[in-house]
Design a protein around this motif. Sequence first.
Motif, PDB file in Angstrom:
ATOM      1  N   LYS A 200       0.816  -1.213   0.000  1.00  0.00           N
ATOM      2  CA  LYS A 200       0.000   0.000   0.000  1.00  0.00           C
ATOM      3  C   LYS A 200       0.859   1.276   0.000  1.00  0.00           C
ATOM      4  CE  LYS A 200      -3.893  -2.181   2.378  1.00  0.00           C
ATOM      5  NZ  LYS A 200      -4.683  -2.244   1.136  1.00  0.00           N
ATOM      6  N   PHE A 201       0.359   2.282  -0.704  1.00  0.00           N
ATOM      7  CA  PHE A 201       0.992   3.599  -0.686  1.00  0.00           C
ATOM      8  C   PHE A 201      -0.086   4.669  -0.621  1.00  0.00           C
ATOM      9  CE2 PHE A 201       0.090   3.003  -5.178  1.00  0.00           C
ATOM     10  CZ  PHE A 201      -0.341   4.249  -5.590  1.00  0.00           C
ATOM     11  N   THR A 202       0.281   5.821  -0.076  1.00  0.00           N
ATOM     12  CA  THR A 202      -0.582   6.995  -0.055  1.00  0.00           C
ATOM     13  C   THR A 202       0.261   8.229  -0.308  1.00  0.00           C
ATOM     14  OG1 THR A 202      -2.157   6.012   1.509  1.00  0.00           O
ATOM     15  CG2 THR A 202      -2.168   8.401   1.311  1.00  0.00           C
ATOM     16  N   ILE A 203      -0.185   9.051  -1.238  1.00  0.00           N
ATOM     17  CA  ILE A 203       0.432  10.353  -1.496  1.00  0.00           C
ATOM     18  C   ILE A 203      -0.638  11.393  -1.216  1.00  0.00           C
ATOM     19  CG2 ILE A 203       1.454  11.857  -3.235  1.00  0.00           C
ATOM     20  CD1 ILE A 203       2.495   9.313  -4.619  1.00  0.00           C
ATOM     21  N   SER A 204      -0.425  12.207  -0.205  1.00  0.00           N
ATOM     22  CA  SER A 204      -1.455  13.148   0.237  1.00  0.00           C
ATOM     23  C   SER A 204      -0.949  14.580   0.169  1.00  0.00           C
ATOM     24  CB  SER A 204      -1.902  12.811   1.663  1.00  0.00           C
ATOM     25  OG  SER A 204      -0.802  12.806   2.539  1.00  0.00           O
ATOM     26  N   GLY A 205      -1.888  15.510   0.364  1.00  0.00           N
ATOM     27  CA  GLY A 205      -1.543  16.927   0.367  1.00  0.00           C
ATOM     28  C   GLY A 205      -1.481  17.554  -1.009  1.00  0.00           C
ATOM     29  N   LEU A 206      -2.101  16.929  -1.998  1.00  0.00           N
ATOM     30  CA  LEU A 206      -2.032  17.416  -3.375  1.00  0.00           C
ATOM     31  C   LEU A 206      -3.084  18.489  -3.648  1.00  0.00           C
ATOM     32  CD1 LEU A 206      -1.663  13.952  -5.131  1.00  0.00           C
ATOM     33  CD2 LEU A 206       0.111  15.730  -5.044  1.00  0.00           C
ATOM     34  N   ASP A 207      -2.730  19.438  -4.498  1.00  0.00           N
ATOM     35  CA  ASP A 207      -3.708  20.375  -5.044  1.00  0.00           C
ATOM     36  C   ASP A 207      -4.557  19.644  -6.086  1.00  0.00           C
ATOM     37  OD1 ASP A 207      -2.655  22.497  -3.553  1.00  0.00           O
ATOM     38  OD2 ASP A 207      -1.192  22.971  -5.123  1.00  0.00           O
ATOM     39  N   ALA A 208      -5.718  20.195  -6.378  1.00  0.00           N
ATOM     40  CA  ALA A 208      -6.529  19.643  -7.459  1.00  0.00           C
ATOM     41  C   ALA A 208      -5.749  19.729  -8.765  1.00  0.00           C
ATOM     42  CB  ALA A 208      -7.839  20.419  -7.573  1.00  0.00           C
ATOM     43  N   GLY A 209      -5.845  18.680  -9.596  1.00  0.00           N
ATOM     44  CA  GLY A 209      -5.118  18.684 -10.861  1.00  0.00           C
ATOM     45  C   GLY A 209      -4.942  17.293 -11.413  1.00  0.00           C
TER      46      GLY A 209
END
Length: 247
Positions: A200-209
Amino acid sequence: MTKEPSMRRTGNRLWLAAALVALLVSPGVAVAASITGTATFAGTAPALRPIAMDAEPVCAKMYKGPVPNEMLVLGGGNTMGNIMVWVSKGLPAGKTYPAPKTPVTLDQKGCQYVPHVMGIMVGQPYRILNSDGILHNIHTLPKINRAFNRAMPATVKETSTAFDKAEAIFHTKCDVHPWMSAYVGVFSHPFYSVTKADGKFTISGLDAGTYEITAWHEKLGMQTASVTVAASDTKTQDFKFATPGAK
């Protein structure tokens, strides 16, 4: 008169609720998005030879049985560990991300590098430990950053360095123990993750795009996917790896 305190409390609650709603919908206030997923191995996993430490009896004595090969780390359902996943395109132009002051740590423990795959930001401290108390060596092999090559005898328990350019991904080896191997990705942003055995991985804190997401394995290569997220979205993007030529 006796109803005034109750009315004031009700009014305060309504005001607070209205303020929170206004804050969430105010221009310039964004709710961060996330991309999550699982990396898996397709097909039957090959039987890899255990790590041979016979050349260094001190290392071999640290283990009661065979030492699993780090090249392919699988969990239940063929989920894959040691997969580096990061945002490779799509971040806002000109936006910068300060490097954390907290170090990323690589340990030389059990005559192995721990962790086997790691990410770090440009300028972030890279702390290197020698928990074994024997002679080790840390030798990075970048193509963009300056190489770092330092022996760490038993008396040297810690050293450190940093990388000043983004570079994904380069090999690190030990010139004393040739089976010791690790990989480092250096990023100009914090949007990366390394899977454990559950894949499992999670990449968070992204702006919409819309973003290009890259997943990397040391022998099975790289894969990319395009993912579009709106504010507060959580999108799923899985990756599946297979041996070359597998159907």
